[in-house]
Design an enzyme around this catalytic site. Structure first.
Site, PDB file in Angstrom:
ATOM      1  N   ASP A 123      41.199   7.594  84.336  1.00 39.50           N
ATOM      2  CA  ASP A 123      40.297   8.473  85.090  1.00 39.50           C
ATOM      3  C   ASP A 123      38.895   7.859  85.017  1.00 39.50           C
ATOM      4  O   ASP A 123      38.380   7.607  83.918  1.00 39.50           O
ATOM      5  CB  ASP A 123      40.300   9.864  84.429  1.00 39.50           C
ATOM      6  CG  ASP A 123      40.085  10.987  85.412  1.00 39.50           C
ATOM      7  OD1 ASP A 123      39.336  10.783  86.374  1.00 39.50           O
ATOM      8  OD2 ASP A 123      40.665  12.072  85.214  1.00 39.50           O
ATOM      9  N   ASP A 225      37.114  10.043  89.973  1.00 39.14           N
ATOM     10  CA  ASP A 225      36.773  11.456  89.859  1.00 39.14           C
ATOM     11  C   ASP A 225      35.561  11.798  90.734  1.00 39.14           C
ATOM     12  O   ASP A 225      34.537  11.111  90.680  1.00 39.14           O
ATOM     13  CB  ASP A 225      36.417  11.743  88.392  1.00 39.14           C
ATOM     14  CG  ASP A 225      35.981  13.165  88.164  1.00 39.14           C
ATOM     15  OD1 ASP A 225      36.852  14.044  88.176  1.00 39.14           O
ATOM     16  OD2 ASP A 225      34.773  13.397  87.979  1.00 39.14           O
ATOM     17  N   GLU A 280      39.703  11.332  94.153  1.00 42.41           N
ATOM     18  CA  GLU A 280      39.787  12.791  94.099  1.00 42.41           C
ATOM     19  C   GLU A 280      38.980  13.320  95.268  1.00 42.41           C
ATOM     20  O   GLU A 280      37.804  13.015  95.402  1.00 42.41           O
ATOM     21  CB  GLU A 280      39.196  13.332  92.794  1.00 42.41           C
ATOM     22  CG  GLU A 280      39.391  14.832  92.705  1.00 42.41           C
ATOM     23  CD  GLU A 280      38.455  15.548  91.750  1.00 42.41           C
ATOM     24  OE1 GLU A 280      38.795  16.655  91.340  1.00 42.41           O
ATOM     25  OE2 GLU A 280      37.379  15.024  91.433  1.00 42.41           O
ATOM     26  N   HIS A 346      44.722  19.854  86.190  1.00 44.13           N
ATOM     27  CA  HIS A 346      43.932  20.458  85.113  1.00 44.13           C
ATOM     28  C   HIS A 346      42.798  21.346  85.625  1.00 44.13           C
ATOM     29  O   HIS A 346      42.136  21.994  84.837  1.00 44.13           O
ATOM     30  CB  HIS A 346      43.363  19.338  84.250  1.00 44.13           C
ATOM     31  CG  HIS A 346      42.368  18.508  85.000  1.00 44.13           C
ATOM     32  ND1 HIS A 346      42.745  17.682  86.045  1.00 44.13           N
ATOM     33  CD2 HIS A 346      41.028  18.414  84.930  1.00 44.13           C
ATOM     34  CE1 HIS A 346      41.676  17.113  86.552  1.00 44.13           C
ATOM     35  NE2 HIS A 346      40.619  17.533  85.895  1.00 44.13           N
ATOM     36  N   ASP A 347      42.538  21.316  86.920  1.00 42.07           N
ATOM     37  CA  ASP A 347      41.461  22.138  87.484  1.00 42.07           C
ATOM     38  C   ASP A 347      41.998  23.407  88.122  1.00 42.07           C
ATOM     39  O   ASP A 347      41.263  24.101  88.834  1.00 42.07           O
ATOM     40  CB  ASP A 347      40.696  21.353  88.566  1.00 42.07           C
ATOM     41  CG  ASP A 347      39.872  20.242  87.967  1.00 42.07           C
ATOM     42  OD1 ASP A 347      39.442  20.372  86.805  1.00 42.07           O
ATOM     43  OD2 ASP A 347      39.649  19.227  88.655  1.00 42.07           O
TER      44      ASP A 347
HETATM   45  C1  GLC Z   1      36.577  16.627  88.793  1.00 42.59           C
HETATM   46  C2  GLC Z   1      37.478  16.897  87.624  1.00 42.59           C
HETATM   47  C3  GLC Z   1      37.016  18.149  86.925  1.00 42.59           C
HETATM   48  C4  GLC Z   1      35.597  17.946  86.474  1.00 42.59           C
HETATM   49  C5  GLC Z   1      34.696  17.539  87.632  1.00 42.59           C
HETATM   50  C6  GLC Z   1      33.375  17.025  87.134  1.00 42.59           C
HETATM   51  O1  GLC Z   1      36.684  17.600  89.772  1.00 42.59           O
HETATM   52  O2  GLC Z   1      38.809  16.986  88.031  1.00 42.59           O
HETATM   53  O3  GLC Z   1      37.830  18.490  85.839  1.00 42.59           O
HETATM   54  O4  GLC Z   1      35.121  19.122  85.884  1.00 42.59           O
HETATM   55  O5  GLC Z   1      35.256  16.495  88.383  1.00 42.59           O
HETATM   56  O6  GLC Z   1      33.545  15.767  86.550  1.00 42.59           O
END
Ligand code: GLC
Length: 571
Positions: A123, A225, A280, A346-347
């Site tokens: 990541d 990310d 992402e 995880h979100d």
């Molecule tokens: C992405 C991650 C999330 C995080 C955010 C800020 O959306 O998946 O878990 O809080 O970025 O880094």
């Protein structure tokens, strides 16, 4: 005449590219054929009893991971971090978080995965760093520091900076005043996650060097990310100040020259190794998404789009809407580009709690139905750890029990505007991120076998019945169904590359589609409701072969039991 010729040319060209795209071996890539298994390291397995999962814990479970049949493991960030946002606030990109272990553990983990034929995706969090990163410490120390320009600063003498929305800030304000240099810095996420300034070539070089460091170690891919936020409009146009601005992506993300930066990343890092790259977020629209992953553009390999997940909570959510979204996304990538398929991570809330039904009588069957969906669509499945057991939302009822910064600061925000906190708690119980982050349920022993110490988030009390050890022994468990579904995908390239075609489009309960490649045709039918129902198809199912089903008895009469899922091979 000329027009006619053009039409004929377009027709044939379309025909050739369409068929070519289905069979052409240069279009076949390992990352298209892979099933990615996402592990949340903090919650997977704790080896030293401190209540936090760690790398040694994952190492101890490598054979289990192998037994699932997955091809790639993606780990959420494992770098040094003060953990304001569970590792998404990185203070050293070339070191391992203390709680998770050491670089030596990382090397053992990587080798362990590779020895088992499993690839590894890292990541990469580079829209922002931690405020405890050395770059930021330097940057905030003085206006003339060489690192000043690594971040976005707004001198206070210019007045208040133009409002920007922050997802995790208590007041939603993305600018934080810092008295040390009488200036504001930008943070689209928490105040401890200052945004890096991608316009500075030195920042880009640092990021590419860091990615090369990990690629040389042998990692097989990168998940970028929140990358769409890396490029923002730094002319800072006025942005509407709303509670949850609909259009914030327009101002916050995907601004030019993001594609140039990605090409630079491709030239400096990605092109040098056989790695996969996934963004992402898929941008503001289909064109953005396509541009990110069109192979001819030399940027990224795949992206994941949030519309389906977001749609679940919209007021007008329906099966019809869901089908439309997935079908539209598929059509954008028919000839070029590739997408990932996911419904949880995880979100988000747990897969079965959000898209299925976690009441005891439906949990297993609906969880298997969702697994069937994720593993039979076109696109690379990203499957989140614990969903293969049918783990459910924990639905913590007190705000004090939550750990996620989004939940905690969101609650404070609602309090500050004198909003309805009990409504917010209901929302958290259903969709809060901590639901998906409770410890992995290994067995019936203390703490569900996660570790000996008190876990950082409570273990879901249902671990006595939902856990890997029990499910491993039960041929009909969610876990063994997941394994079967993966094998089916592996044995049938049609499930990877085959053309997707929505059928019975107006059916409000059933999602049905065919997958077709080189004369082989599969029909997937999924009942997304707890009612008995039926579906329409022109195919004669009496001759069809049943390849996978989540009930022990499956009929061929075009009816479905609650949450029934069947994959037929049409003969
Ligand atoms: C992405 C991650 C999330 C995080 C955010 C800020 O959306 O998946 O878990 O809080 O970025 O880094």
């Amino acid at each position: 005449m000329k027009m006619r010729m053009l039409a004929v040319f377009i027709f044939f060209f379309g025909f050739i590219t369409n068929n070519f795209s289905q069979t052409n071996s240069t279009n076949q890539k390992w990352w298209k054929e892979a099933v990615v298994y996402q592990i949340y390291p903090r919650s997977f397995k704790d080896s030293d009893g401190d209540g936090i999962g760690d790398l040694k814990g994952i190492i101890s479970k490598l054979d289990y991971i192998k037994s699932l049949g997955v091809d790639v493991v993606w780990l959420n960030p494992i770098y040094s971090s003060p953990n304001d946002d569970n590792g998404y606030d990185i203070s050293d990109y070339q070191n391992i978080m203390k709680e998770f272990g050491t670089m030596k553990d990382f090397d053992v983990l990587l080798k362990g995965l590779h020895d088992r034929g499993i690839k590894f995706v890292m990541d990469v969090v580079v829209n922002h760093s931690s405020d405890e990163h050395e770059w930021f410490k330097q940057s905030r120390s003085s206006r003339t520091n060489p690192y000043r320009n690594y971040y976005h600063w707004w001198p206070a003498e210019k007045g208040e900076p133009p409002y920007r929305f922050s997802q995790f800030d208590v007041n939603h304000n993305a600018w934080k005043y810092d008295s040390l240099t009488n200036a504001y810095y930008l943070h689209f996420f928490s105040t401890k996650q200052p945004d890096l300034n991608w316009e500075n070539p030195k920042v880009r070089k640092e990021v590419f060097d860091m990615m090369n460091f990990w690629a040389k170690k042998g990692v097989d891919g990168f998940r970028l990310d929140a990358f769409q936020f890396a490029c923002k409009d730094t002319t800072w146009p006025i942005f509407p100040k709303e509670d949850y601005p609909k259009d914030f992506i327009k101002y916050h993300a995907m601004v030019d020259p993001i594609h140039n930066y990605l090409k630079e990343m491709y030239d400096n890092v990605l092109s040098k190794y056989d790695v996969m790259s996934v963004a992402e977020g898929a941008g503001r629209n289909f064109q953005d998404a396509h541009d990110l992953v069109d192979a001819d553009r030399n940027e990224l390999n795949l992206a994941y789009a949030f519309d389906p997940i977001d749609a679940r909570w919209s007021k007008d959510y329906s099966m019809l809407k869901m089908k439309k979204i997935f079908s539209k996304w598929d059509s954008v990538f028919v000839n070029k580009g590739w997408l990932s398929i996911f419904l949880a991570n995880h979100d988000n809330a747990r897969l079965v709690s959000r898209f299925g039904n976690d009441e005891p009588q439906y949990r297993e069957v609906s969880s298997k139905m969702l697994t069937t969906f994720l593993l039979s669509m076109r696109g690379t499945p990203f499957y989140y750890n614990g969903d293969e057991l049918g783990m459910t939302n924990i639905r913590l009822s007190k705000i004090e029990d939550y750990k996620d910064i989004a939940a905690l600061n969101g609650y404070k925000y609602v309090q500050s505007i004198k909003g309805d906190t009990s409504k917010f708690m209901t929302f958290l119980k259903e969709s809060g991120r901590d639901n998906g982050r409770t410890p992995y349920q290994w067995n019936t022993s203390i703490n569900a076998g996660f570790g000996t110490g008190k876990s950082w988030l409570p273990v879901n009390p249902n671990y006595k019945t939902i856990n890997a050890e029990l499910e491993n022994k039960d041929a009909n468990s969610c876990l063994n169904y997941f394994r079967k579904a993966i094998q089916l995908r592996k044995q049938n390239k049609v499930l990877v590359y085959g053309k997707y075609n929505l059928i019975d489009a107006d059916n409000e309960k059933v999602y049905a589609y065919t997958r077709e490649l080189n004369g082989k045709k599969l029909l997937v039918v999924l009942n997304f409701t707890k009612e008995n129902t039926s579906f329409k198809t022109v195919y004669d199912l009496s001759k069809a072969k049943i390849l996978l089903s989540n009930y022990s008895i499956t009929s061929k009469n075009k009816t479905l039991k609650p949450y029934e899922a069947v994959v037929f091979e049409i003969k």
